[in-house]
Design an enzyme around this catalytic site. Structure first.
Site: not given
Length: 814
Positions: A447-449, A604
């Site tokens: 996950f791209k936080y 994102e």
DNA sequence: TTTGTCTGCCC
DNA sequence: ATTCTGC
DNA sequence: GCAGAATGGGCAGACAAA
């Protein structure tokens, strides 16, 4: 009084390196604005009746001359006395060799001294020294030879290839100017500024450092900071605090030119440095002030940076004025650019590291040394900088032990941040798969936080430091993170020291649901107390670069991640490992599902990282010219991770907006409209509501086209705000609405500024994050532009993400 | 004290 | 942050 | 592909002004 024309005289800048001259003020009112310079809105109150540049500037100059010269002279005198009493006396004691600089002979007896240098000499100076010395009574006669030496600086060509540059040749003359004059550095800037050739730029910096090494070693660090738009490493939090406001006030004082006339100059040149140069050219002083030194300028910047508290703005302005008064010609241009930390000479970081490596190698092994020696040196310096990004320490290490032992003299150190690994953009899944390798490549998707990146250091004593992506120290901003690490058994007993990396994200303390970036940015930043924290956060760890005294930078990601997971214990809603799956290019369905779930979780998108190092292969199936890395080595490949975000995809949401105004651009874009003000159109009322500015995505061809269409003097532009425009911002010109541009963005944001869709969602309007131009919509008229309601709908759709149950339902039914 | 301006730093 | 341009 | 430049929205903090 000699008549000066605005473009005449020695002062005509040959700005733009591409050869196009700075816009002549040919057409009446060729003007530019840039918010960060003349932010003072009052200047914009009466744009219509402003006269063309020439008249105003001439007026300003006339006022300036004689009277001003006398004023300045009086000021010099006063300051000499002041300096005599304060700094200079102290300087005499501490630094006896250098006190002869401005005396009768101009000769320094410090030759021997400059060749031996200790570490302390090149660290941040404590004394304050503008390079100013009291003039001696008989200096009229004695200054002539010194002035000639200053004049000879202009003949030095730094950009020739190093074997053709012999520093010793210049030494005899220049030695009399120690400490190294700022003019020398300015001359380098001028030459570097004039070319676009990387080779010449590197040559210039390299030869300059070679010269300083022989001339005045103590000036090297100062010169390097001044060349890299900084005054110290980011993690020491020194801020200049000088912006357009202070600068324009200082310029006004120094040049005697009125604020409106300065704005006209700014409109004309599109660069604050050029404005200062022009303004100062028109000032004649009866007696020249003493020259600036490199170190003196740098030390004054430090003095500006440490000024704090009541009246500090005034003090900063005074110091700026001091330097500007003493600067001459080109010095003024670069002083000013340095004030706003925007040198624009095409050499920021990598170039400087290359130059340092070469300069020290040439000095040690001679200018004809082998190519591989140079290359090796460059690798070492870049690597050391990536692990210890502080020019003070790099240069000290180089001076003490040379390039080859730099890794020992300037090692990776706990509580000094390392450069972060970055990700490169990939438009969609298929491009990602092409970039990552062949079908056997194993990689991790995470996950791209949407939060703030954090690099956390922890040593045996339990001390914790947290650094931002740009290496600023932000431990004080996250006492809750510190607390979680220290008191919740997150750090396992076997974990005694580490550097880890993760993303700090706003979360709901109870449910653990992720919050928005905007809510995270509502947190306090300085000296935050745990008890008063209103936005709770979770740290999502994703990498481990150092563990129990050993660097893991050269270890493959798969191993680093194993060590990460085995060295820490998650705490719900406070400390977690980044959500992740492992995959190969054959797992497209799984990756797609994972990507969608990241979006649903308000992330994102995903980051894609190689798990193992791949041996160099010549397999035909891979088109990659450079392989990605699984090691943590940003010095080798800055962007070795892959970013996949929803808005990169060509199918992502976009808006069809109407351009309704523009500002004049700066620097490279000084002949274009940039940025452009964009609006949605309310179909019921016909009103255009401003949404955002946009400055990226345009090709030069598009800029030219736009400039031609909305040119001054055409019926497509107007100074007066049309009644059907709603905008809090005042562009240089309003544009007659007639086009629709497709604009892409990452998110819709609640805006404190823009009025678009105001009242539909809340009493705030809406704007967009990361706006960029995609294309013209020639097929659409302005009445087909996006409406406020559509914008609001996008906002609502975005807000409903993360409510998973709801989303699942949605998908079931449609 | 309150409000407004400016700056730097997050993305 | 994103994007474009020249080397 | 690297390196650099030009500039987006929006926030807190530090001062200045009211």
């Amino acid at each position: 009084m000699p008549k000066r024309t605005t473009d005449g005289g020695s002062g005509t800048p040959k700005r733009n390196r591409n050869g196009t001259a700075a816009t002549p003020a040919s057409s009446p009112g060729s003007k530019r604005t840039l918010d960060f310079f003349f932010t003072n809105r009052s200047l914009n109150n009466s744009p219509v009746d402003r006269k063309p540049y020439q008249e105003k500037a001439e007026n300003g100059n006339e006022i300036a001359d004689e009277e001003l010269a006398r004023k300045l002279q009086a000021q010099f005198d006063a300051e000499y006395h002041e300096l005599n009493q304060n700094n200079t006396a102290r300087q005499l004691v501490q630094d006896p060799e250098h006190t002869t600089i401005f005396d009768n002979t101009g000769v320094s007896n410090s030759e021997a001294d400059t060749l031996k240098i200790s570490e302390s000499d090149i660290s941040v100076a404590e004394t304050v020294d503008c390079g100013v010395r009291p003039p001696s009574p008989s200096k009229e006669v004695a200054l002539i030879p010194t002035a000639a030496i200053y004049g000879s600086i202009a003949t030095i060509d730094f950009t020739v290839s190093p074997p053709k540059f012999d520093p010793i040749e210049h030494l005899t003359a220049l030695k009399r100017l120690i400490p190294a004059p700022y003019l020398l550095l300015t001359h380098l800037f001028t030459q570097v500024d004039a070319t676009r050739s990387r080779i010449k730029i590197i040559n210039g910096l390299t030869n300059f450092i070679r010269l300083l090494m022989l001339l005045d070693k103590s000036a090297i660090t100062s010169a390097v900071w001044l060349s890299t738009n900084s005054i110290g490493p980011p993690y020491t939090a020194l801020e200049l605090g000088i912006g357009g406001s202070i600068l324009s006030k200082a310029l006004k004082t120094v040049s005697g030119i009125s604020a409106p006339a300065l704005k006209s100059l700014y409109d004309k040149y599109g660069d604050i440095g050029d404005v200062a140069f022009e303004a100062k050219v028109s000032v004649r002083t009866l007696v020249d002030p003493p020259r600036l030194s490199i170190k003196g300028v740098y030390d004054t910047l430090l003095q500006i940076a440490v000024a704090k508290g009541s009246k500090s703005q005034e003090l900063k302005q005074k110091l700026v004025e001091k330097l500007l008064i003493r600067g001459r010609g080109e010095e003024v241009r670069y002083l000013t650019r340095t004030f706003v930390q925007h040198l624009r000479i095409g050499a920021v970081r990598t170039t400087m590291l290359t130059a340092l490596a070469r300069a020290f190698t040439f000095t040690e092994y001679g200018p004809d040394c082998a190519q591989d020696k140079l290359q090796k040196a460059e690798e070492i310096v870049r690597q050391c900088y990536a692990r210890h990004p502080n020019y003070n320490d790099i240069i000290a290490g180089l001076l003490v032990s040379g390039v080859e032992k730099l890794a020992e003299s300037c090692p990776m150190t706990l509580h000094i941040p390392i450069l972060p690994m970055l990700g490169s953009i990939t438009k969609d899944m298929s491009e990602m798969l092409v970039k990552i390798g062949n079908e056997h490549t194993e990689f991790a998707c995470e996950f791209k936080y949407d939060g703030q990146r954090a690099q956390i250091h922890y040593d045996e004593s339990g001390k914790i430091s947290i650094f931002s992506r740009h290496l600023d120290l932000m431990t004080d901003k996250y006492p809750d993170i510190v607390d979680v690490l220290q008191s919740h058994r997150v750090i396992l007993d076997s974990t005694r020291s580490f550097i880890l990396e993760g993303e700090i994200v706003a979360v709901n303390e109870v449910t653990g649901a992720l919050g928005s970036f905007q809510s995270l940015s509502n947190r306090g930043r300085k000296d935050v107390q745990i008890a008063s924290i209103s936005v709770t956060v979770c740290l999502f760890a994703f990498d481990l670069m150092y563990l129990n005294g050993e660097s893991l930078l050269d270890v493959p990601f798969r191993t680093r991640r194993e060590l990460l997971r085995s060295s820490f214990a998650p705490v719900p809603h406070k400390f977690a490992f980044a959500e992740s799956i492992d995959a190969t290019p054959l797992d497209q369905d799984a990756i797609s599902t994972f990507f969608r779930s990241s979006i649903e979780s308000k992330c994102e998108g995903i980051m894609v990282k190689l798990l193992d190092s791949i041996a160099a292969t010549t397999t035909a199936s891979t088109r990659r010219t450079k392989s990605l890395l699984s090691t943590y080595t940003p010095d080798l490949r800055r962007e070795s991770w892959l970013k996949v975000k929803k808005d990169y995809d060509s199918a992502a949401d976009s808006l069809d907006l109407v351009p309704i105004g523009g500002w004049y651009g700066n620097g490279r874009k000084s002949n274009f409209w940039s940025p452009v003000l964009l609006a949605v159109r309310d179909p019921d009322t016909g009103v255009f509501q401003a949404v955002c500015k946009c400055m990226t995505g345009f090709t030069d061809a598009m800029y030219k086209e736009t400039k031609a269409k909305y040119d001054e003097g055409t019926i497509n532009v107007t100074r007066l705000k049309p009644a059907d425009f709603e905008t809090p911002l005042t562009p240089e010109y309003y544009w007659v609405p007639q086009e629709v541009w497709e604009i892409k963005f990452a998110d819709v944001t609640l805006s404190p500024l823009y009025p678009a869709a105001q009242g539909i969602i809340s009493d705030r309007g809406l704007s967009i994050r990361f706006p960029r131009f995609i294309r013209k919509r020639d097929d659409k008229g302005v009445d087909e532009a996006s409406s406020p309601a559509f914008l609001a709908e996008l906002y609502q759709r975005q807000q409903s993400r993360g409510a998973e149950d709801q989303d699942d339902l949605y998908e079931q039914f449609y």
